[in-house]
Design a protein around this motif. Structure first.
Motif, short mmCIF file in Angstrom:
data_model
loop_
_atom_site.label_atom_id
_atom_site.label_comp_id
_atom_site.label_asym_id
_atom_site.label_seq_id
_atom_site.Cartn_x
_atom_site.Cartn_y
_atom_site.Cartn_z
N HIS A 93 -42.78 8.48 29.58
CA HIS A 93 -41.85 8.38 28.44
C HIS A 93 -40.96 7.16 28.65
O HIS A 93 -40.07 7.19 29.51
N CYS A 94 -41.23 6.09 27.88
CA CYS A 94 -40.33 4.95 27.92
C CYS A 94 -40.36 4.23 26.58
O CYS A 94 -41.24 4.46 25.76
N HIS A 95 -39.39 3.38 26.35
CA HIS A 95 -39.25 2.67 25.07
C HIS A 95 -39.37 1.16 25.28
O HIS A 95 -39.19 0.67 26.39
N THR A 96 -39.67 0.46 24.20
CA THR A 96 -39.78 -1.00 24.25
C THR A 96 -39.01 -1.58 23.06
O THR A 96 -38.41 -0.84 22.28
N THR A 97 -39.08 -2.90 22.92
CA THR A 97 -38.39 -3.57 21.80
C THR A 97 -38.98 -3.15 20.44
O THR A 97 -38.41 -3.46 19.41
N TRP A 98 -40.12 -2.43 20.46
CA TRP A 98 -40.65 -1.93 19.18
C TRP A 98 -39.68 -0.93 18.55
O TRP A 98 -39.62 -0.79 17.34
N SER A 99 -38.93 -0.16 19.38
CA SER A 99 -37.85 0.67 18.81
C SER A 99 -36.55 0.24 19.47
O SER A 99 -36.14 -0.90 19.29
N ALA A 136 -36.96 -4.20 26.61
CA ALA A 136 -38.02 -5.04 27.18
C ALA A 136 -39.31 -4.85 26.39
O ALA A 136 -39.49 -3.86 25.69
N SER A 137 -40.21 -5.81 26.54
CA SER A 137 -41.49 -5.76 25.83
C SER A 137 -42.44 -4.78 26.51
O SER A 137 -42.21 -4.35 27.64
N VAL A 138 -43.53 -4.48 25.81
CA VAL A 138 -44.59 -3.63 26.37
C VAL A 138 -45.03 -4.22 27.72
O VAL A 138 -45.12 -3.52 28.74
#
Ligand SMILES: [Zn+2]
Ligand SMILES: [Zn+2]
Length: 541
Positions: free
Chosen positions: A310-316, A320-322
């Motif tokens: 479970h982690c997030h990226t700049t998509w939401s 940081a990027s993928v």
């Protein structure tokens, strides 16, 4: 000057700006810069000297100028001036005694005192009541608190991450060991303690009093002292005789109930020796909340973790990027990382539409090529809508390799309704894991009314796992609930919910929380190899 030292000075500056009621944005900017510097991979002093400090996130021209001054002269002139003006040790002591910063500064000015010792003297001489606004009642309360001895406790619990930073910093500086609530990894810490093996206690206590984190010493004995931070948080240091270090460490680690059951403790130089003398197996600190009998289980350890799900990226709302998140996960020695950004219903931040999910999957596939055999898993943190449906259609969810289902809005629903809502979501065949089930924010928002017993039944039937979320203000499920879940036969996942590369480091908090719930590696889904994860949620049974 190394990075932590520079960061400490910026933090001290931020605290003083706060006391001086500077613009809150400025204060926050300094705190953020301190955080960036603390975790920077390069020596920041060198960056500053070569004029490249602004390549670091959040360092603008103002902060850069202060950094140059600090690196070149070893001090920030305005910081010293603020220290003279604002008497931070009186403020720290004031906070500890329950006075606000403004009140403490006023007190210091009216009484003409600059240090906590001078404040004590003034109090002892009966001068407190000469300060406008301090009546006989407040005076009595302050005198009582100043004379208080015993186990110091913070008035407000500190988040575990902040408590570790403080206690760990003091322990490292003194060559001692962190004890108290942090060593038991409590989610909110009140007792902060460090134990040092010290043939000569004066040396340790003198160094303790001079640490930048400690603004005033409020109690001092022959082998023990209590200091407070500028925020009034008390930290206790025990300078134990080396031959009694193990005994002192057990006592300072607590919990008091646990230690009381073991007393009288024999003297020994390390913990194992104390337990051996008691004819007991060593007990991991996470299990010392209550008196403990029997053989402790082989708890899951950080090294057992093979990936983060479970982690997030700049998509939401990640930073940081993928690719950056994936490389950082690989550097941690993981085999896999699931990217679980938000869906539109989350509201406050950007969420991914069907189309975004598919475009992100392409980016993930491209990132996977150079990283093999490491695998980035396309995933999602899908909102559970008010009626229990999920925020993305099944055909989109079916293309993903890891699906977290989350309640964000509507945490205050009544028990029956909320439980039905979550149950409905867990029945969806594409869901792998329920995120932060109790929805709390430590010290800010209480747990929701979700009926965990019912959720455990459904999770077991459906082969869905429950998350132990490692965000320092969540730690959800908490230890007691982990234990109930495991007793019910439900699997757990230790996740960071990281929103930055640094956030991946919160795995230590998730694992420790699982340990507090008696989890072994076999209970934790992400101790398994990649193929077990890709086997879909039936593998979680
Ligand atoms: Zn969430
Ligand atoms: Zn999340």
């Amino acid at each position: 000057m190394d990075n932590p030292q520079i960061a400490d000075r910026l933090d001290a500056f931020a605290s003083l700006l706060e006391l001086g009621e500077a613009n809150p944005y400025t204060t926050r900017a300094y705190r953020r810069a301190a955080e960036t510097i603390r975790s920077a991979p390069l020596p920041v002093g060198q960056l500053v000297r070569s004029g490249r400090a602004r390549e670091l996130r959040g360092i603008g021209p103002g902060i850069e100028a202060r950094l140059r001054e600090l690196v070149e002269t070893g001090a920030i002139a305005e910081l010293a001036e603020l220290e003279r003006e604002l008497a931070p040790d009186v403020v720290g002591l004031g906070h500890y005694l329950g006075l606000g910063a403004k009140r403490s500064v006023e007190l210091a000015r009216t009484l003409g005192v600059r240090t906590s010792d001078e404040l004590r003297e003034a109090a002892a001489a009966g001068r407190l009541r000469t300060v406008p606004g301090i009546g006989p009642k407040t005076e009595a309360r302050l005198l009582e608190a100043l004379g208080h001895e015993g186990e110091p406790r913070s008035r407000r619990g500190l988040l575990l991450s902040r408590a570790w930073e403080l206690v760990g910093g003091v322990a490292t500086a003194l060559g001692g060991e962190a004890a108290g609530d942090v060593r038991r990894w409590r989610d909110s810490c009140e007792r902060l303690a460090v134990v040092c093996a010290a043939p000569d206690p004066h040396f340790v206590l003198a160094r303790f009093a001079k640490l930048p984190q400690i603004v005033a010493v409020v109690e001092e004995g022959e082998r023990r002292a209590v200091g407070v931070t500028v925020d009034g948080v008390p930290v206790e240091v025990v300078a134990s005789e080396p031959e009694r270090f193990g005994t002192a460490l057990i006592r300072a680690t607590g919990s008091p109930e646990y230690v009381a059951e073991l007393e009288p403790l024999p003297d020994a130089s390390h913990e194992e020796a104390v337990y051996r003398a008691l004819d007991l197996p060593w007990c991991p600190p996470e299990l010392r909340e209550q008196p403990f009998q029997g053989e402790p289980p082989a708890l899951v350890e950080p090294k057992d973790i093979r990936g983060d799900l479970h982690c997030h990226t700049t998509w939401s709302d990640g930073r940081a990027s993928v690719e950056d998140m994936a490389r950082a996960a690989q550097e941690r020695g993981y085999d896999y990382l699931a990217i679980c950004d938000h869906t539109p219903a989350v509201g406050a931040v950007r969420g991914l539409s069907d189309d975004d999910v598919r475009r992100q999957a392409e980016e993930i596939a491209a990132a996977n090529e150079p990283l093999a055999p490491f695998r980035v898993l396309p995933g999602i943190e899908c909102d559970i809508l008010a009626d229990g449906r999920l925020d993305l259609p099944d055909d989109v969810l079916s293309e993903l390799e890891w699906v977290q289902a989350s309640v964000h809005g509507g945490q205050r629903m009544p028990r029956g309704e909320l439980t039905k809502r979550v149950e409905e979501a867990l029945r969806n065949p594409y869901v792998h894991c329920l995120s932060h089930p109790k929805g709390r924010y430590i010290n800010r928002r209480p747990e929701n009314a979700l009926d965990l017993e019912r959720v455990f039944e459904v999770a077991l039937e459906e082969g869905v796992a429950l998350e132990v979320n490692g965000l320092p203000d969540r730690l959800d499920l908490r230890g007691e609930h982990v234990r109930e879940a495991l007793r019910a036969g439900v699997q757990i996942v230790c996740s960071t919910d990281a929103h930055s590369v640094r956030g991946l480091g919160n795995m230590a908090l998730a694992v420790a929380t699982a340990r507090r719930g008696w989890a072994t590696a076999a209970h934790v889904v992400n101790t398994r190899p990649l193929r077990a994860i890709l086997g879909g949620r039936r593998a979680a049974r």
